[in-house]
Design an enzyme around this catalytic site. Sequence first.
Site, PDB file in Angstrom:
ATOM      1  N   GLU A  92      47.323  21.411  30.233  1.00  0.00           N
ATOM      2  CA  GLU A  92      46.297  21.515  31.288  1.00  0.00           C
ATOM      3  C   GLU A  92      45.235  22.534  30.900  1.00  0.00           C
ATOM      4  OE1 GLU A  92      48.597  22.064  34.902  1.00  0.00           O
ATOM      5  OE2 GLU A  92      49.626  20.149  34.602  1.00  0.00           O
ATOM      6  N   GLU A 109      53.623  14.139  31.852  1.00  0.00           N
ATOM      7  CA  GLU A 109      54.198  15.087  32.817  1.00  0.00           C
ATOM      8  C   GLU A 109      53.859  14.639  34.225  1.00  0.00           C
ATOM      9  OE1 GLU A 109      53.667  19.391  32.124  1.00  0.00           O
ATOM     10  OE2 GLU A 109      53.701  19.604  34.306  1.00  0.00           O
TER      11      GLU A 109
END
Length: 487
Positions: free
Chosen positions: A217, A320
């Site tokens: 991220e 994820e």
Amino acid sequence: MKQAMNGEWLLGLALIATTMPTVTADLTTTISSTTNWGTWEGFGVSLAWWAKAFGTRTDLADIFFSTKSTTYNGSSVPGIGLTIARYNAGACSWNTYNGSSMVVSPDMITSRQMDSFWLDWASTSPSSSSWSWSVDANQRNMLSLAKARGANIFELFSNSPTWWMCINHNPSGSNGGSSNNLQSWNYDQHAVYLATIAEYAASNWGVSFQSVEAFNEPVSAWWNGETGTQEGCHFDVSTQATVIGDLRTELNSRGLSSTLIAASDENTYDLAISTWNSLGSTATGKVDRINVHGYQYTGGRRDTLYSLASSAGKRLWNSEYGESDATGQELVTNLLLDFRWLHPTAWVYWQAIDGGGWGLIDGDNDDLTLGAVSQKYYALAQFARHIRPGMQILDGGSNYTVAAYDSSAQKLVIVAANWGSAQYLNFDLSSFSSPGVSGALVPRWNTQVGSGDQYASYSDTYMSGSKFWSYFPTGAVQTFEVSNVSL
Ligand SMILES: *[C@@H]1O[C@H](CO)[C@@H](O)[C@H](O)[C@H]1NC(C)=O
Ligand SMILES: *[C@@H]1O[C@H](CO)[C@@H](O)[C@H](O)[C@H]1NC(C)=O
Ligand SMILES: *[C@@H]1O[C@H](CO)[C@@H](O)[C@H](O)[C@H]1NC(C)=O
């Protein structure tokens, strides 16, 4: 209406109608035999942080990485059969070197501090005292337990560069969170770290990482070393591009030119799109697979990201996914949307064990306590036990259906969920050259989101011509296996 197809069924409906309050409608979905949304690589899970806590538990390894039944707290749990494990290269060590030591966020959660193999910057040689290969024993143990049970795709990923590579020596992120935290003179060191672990694992752990991911991220601005509860690091897109190039070079120089590079594990579909569009052709040319996280849930342009990936010839994973809905409804909704619009070839859950509804099994990675198997676990089992590596993913024809085809077994797997009123869902296989055998049994499994059936199996559903149907209470998730199917 389905029931008009068969006289006996009409009589049955009258009976059902008196006991089941709301048979209001039915829906038909047509499974396409001509789509090819890719060859399924598998379902998986990340090993940070739960495997650091519970990495010696062979019963948990059996539950997550085999399909056999395991006794857990006195009950039999069907293994979910995950075949992908993501191993987290940690960023923490507690040594002091040349007067420097790790800076820890005051809010850091201990179970989320993952061990770094590289302790200081004195030497890049993995056999020097700058490296310790004895750390992170539990996560390494679960990795090998997973492999022993049949997991066969492994990814090495990083949440933050090792603390001493970071500007503030804090592996939870920069002060404030929105700026790069990897020191510019350590861009290549981050790549050296990951490539060295990949090389060492191949030689010493018997684990060949299929891919390496250097970011987690990265464009998000919440990796704040002053308030963070976990490892994390912001990378702007141009820094990502530099590190991707360094990683390719460092893998190649260690004989790992066939190890894939995955990027960028952005938090949402839309961030993955914007990062991909800004990385530049030099970097995207070195990325073999786009990894994206599913935290946009029902939002975002899955379809656009798929178009970008397929036109660039890149693989695409949802690497994820997690949320706090222990009922399984959100997981099933979003997984079905992924199949239909994102078309990933793998789907990886985040924490197998966690509290607050996040775990597939409830547990506390700090207190080392375990609780009940979540209903979410059974909802995921409806998919993971049946949609297996090597199957071709087909268009199930609706947002509530996915289909997968096993050409060697000539078997069609269908998973569907009903969020509307209780109703019949009809499955039309008329596009197949052989749609199964009329009258043949279609084995069926059912999980009721919230509570009720937990992967219960039934032998009560039959092909009728090229169709079959099943009654779905609200919140039912059902799996069917149709034999003797040809595309
Ligand atoms: C150790 O720290 C000193 C003082 O900051 C610095 O001059 C020196 O280069 C450092 N040595 C190493 C090996 O990092
Ligand atoms: C274990 O099973 C018992 C009996 O079914 C139940 O009461 C208890 O809550 C379970 N414990 C956990 C942690 O799931
Ligand atoms: C199916 O999902 C897509 C993507 O989220 C959405 O645009 C579309 O409206 C949905 N279709 C139905 C019938 O709900």
